[in-house]
Design an enzyme around this catalytic site. Structure first.
Site, PDB file in Angstrom:
ATOM      1  N   CYS A 110      26.192 -31.164 -36.317  1.00  0.00           N
ATOM      2  CA  CYS A 110      24.854 -30.719 -36.718  1.00  0.00           C
ATOM      3  C   CYS A 110      24.602 -29.288 -36.226  1.00  0.00           C
ATOM      4  O   CYS A 110      25.208 -28.365 -36.736  1.00  0.00           O
ATOM      5  CB  CYS A 110      23.770 -31.713 -36.270  1.00  0.00           C
ATOM      6  SG  CYS A 110      22.224 -31.428 -37.154  1.00  0.00           S
ATOM      7  N   HIS A 215      25.688 -36.614 -38.516  1.00  0.00           N
ATOM      8  CA  HIS A 215      25.715 -37.115 -37.134  1.00  0.00           C
ATOM      9  C   HIS A 215      26.578 -38.367 -37.019  1.00  0.00           C
ATOM     10  O   HIS A 215      26.045 -39.488 -37.021  1.00  0.00           O
ATOM     11  CB  HIS A 215      24.297 -37.444 -36.661  1.00  0.00           C
ATOM     12  CG  HIS A 215      23.487 -36.260 -36.245  1.00  0.00           C
ATOM     13  ND1 HIS A 215      23.523 -35.742 -34.961  1.00  0.00           N
ATOM     14  CD2 HIS A 215      22.633 -35.476 -36.942  1.00  0.00           C
ATOM     15  CE1 HIS A 215      22.706 -34.704 -34.882  1.00  0.00           C
ATOM     16  NE2 HIS A 215      22.158 -34.508 -36.069  1.00  0.00           N
ATOM     17  N   GLU A 217      27.858 -39.640 -34.453  1.00  0.00           N
ATOM     18  CA  GLU A 217      27.556 -40.401 -33.215  1.00  0.00           C
ATOM     19  C   GLU A 217      26.438 -41.429 -33.431  1.00  0.00           C
ATOM     20  O   GLU A 217      26.354 -42.409 -32.709  1.00  0.00           O
ATOM     21  CB  GLU A 217      27.244 -39.448 -32.054  1.00  0.00           C
ATOM     22  CG  GLU A 217      25.843 -38.879 -31.999  1.00  0.00           C
ATOM     23  CD  GLU A 217      25.573 -37.793 -33.026  1.00  0.00           C
ATOM     24  OE1 GLU A 217      26.436 -37.515 -33.889  1.00  0.00           O
ATOM     25  OE2 GLU A 217      24.465 -37.219 -32.992  1.00  0.00           O
TER      26      GLU A 217
END
Ligand code: MN
Length: 248
Positions: A110, A215, A217
């Site tokens: 990001c 993202h 994660e």
């Protein structure tokens, strides 16, 4: 031996105490899950301290966060440019340039794809809705869960991110209002959203330099391919460490 993955932190004002503290929980969790050893890097250190930490790292993870000051890519501040964190810009851009110069593995997420691009000499769109014609909605963070799948990404076959994920097209989350504009020398585009917004870049040489605008994660629990992406970065950091150890 787990490779040491440095994650620069962020300035943040606590709502209750007015003091700075550090976070980065989802990134440290992902690196740990991927068999790396995450270590958080404070901001506003002496350069000698930054250098000492940098030298011990096997990889650098550039995390998500607020906007980079447009002066870092030679532009005036757009009215819709968001919050900035000059301490973080300073630390991250320096560490990234050191890493790029030495071939130390870098993985950006990001804000991290933006940090990587600016560190290498590229520019950013400061506000996609105002600067990219017919753009999809990329900014899904207002009140929505971070794992909402917002749009697809088409990846270049054989690129680092495509190999890490094991696919060339997938649905991703999207929590950003800025994106890469002019791609820096030494980087190339390897993934785009259907509206053309750049969602993945990588280095043009053999070192592990890669970044994504989405993202992974926040998708670990939903999509096991996302962990593979972190594992490919951690594996490169381990190889970097082993190559240095052999050389000494
Ligand atoms: Mn997006």
């Amino acid at each position: 031996m787990r490779p040491l993955i440095g994650i620069p932190t962020r300035s943040m004002v606590d709502d209750y105490y007015g003091v700075r503290y550090v976070g980065m929980g989802t990134y440290t969790y992902a690196v740990n899950q991927a068999a790396g050893a995450p270590i958080l890097i404070p901001l506003d250190l002496a350069e000698e301290a930054e250098r000492a930490i940098y030298e011990r790292l096997d990889g650098l993870l550039l995390a998500g966060g607020v906007d980079i000051h447009p002066k870092e890519f030679g532009e005036e501040v757009h009215p819709q440019c968001g919050e900035i964190d000059p301490s973080r810009d300073w630390t991250e851009l320096k560490l990234t340039r050191w890493a790029l110069a030495k071939g130390k593995p870098v993985f950006g997420i990001c804000r991290g794809i933006q940090t990587l691009n600016v560190a290498a000499g590229g520019t950013l769109y400061q506000h996609i809705p105002a600067q990219v014609e017919n753009a999809l909605t990329h900014d899904h963070k207002h009140g929505a869960p971070f794992n909402i799948l917002a749009h697809s990404v088409e990846l270049e076959p054989g690129s680092r991110v495509a190999r890490g994920l094991g696919v060339t097209k997938l649905e991703v989350n999207s929590l950003h209002h800025q994106s890469v504009k002019d791609v820096a020398p030494g980087l190339r585009v390897t993934g785009r959203a259907p509206d053309g917004v750049i969602e993945a870049v990588e280095g043009t040489n053999n070192h592990f330099v890669a970044a994504v605008q989405f993202h992974p994660e926040w998708l670990l629990a939903d999509d096991p391919r996302m962990l593979s992406l972190f594992e490919s970065f951690v594996a490169s950091a381990r190889e970097y460490h082993e190559a240095l150890a052999l050389a000494h």
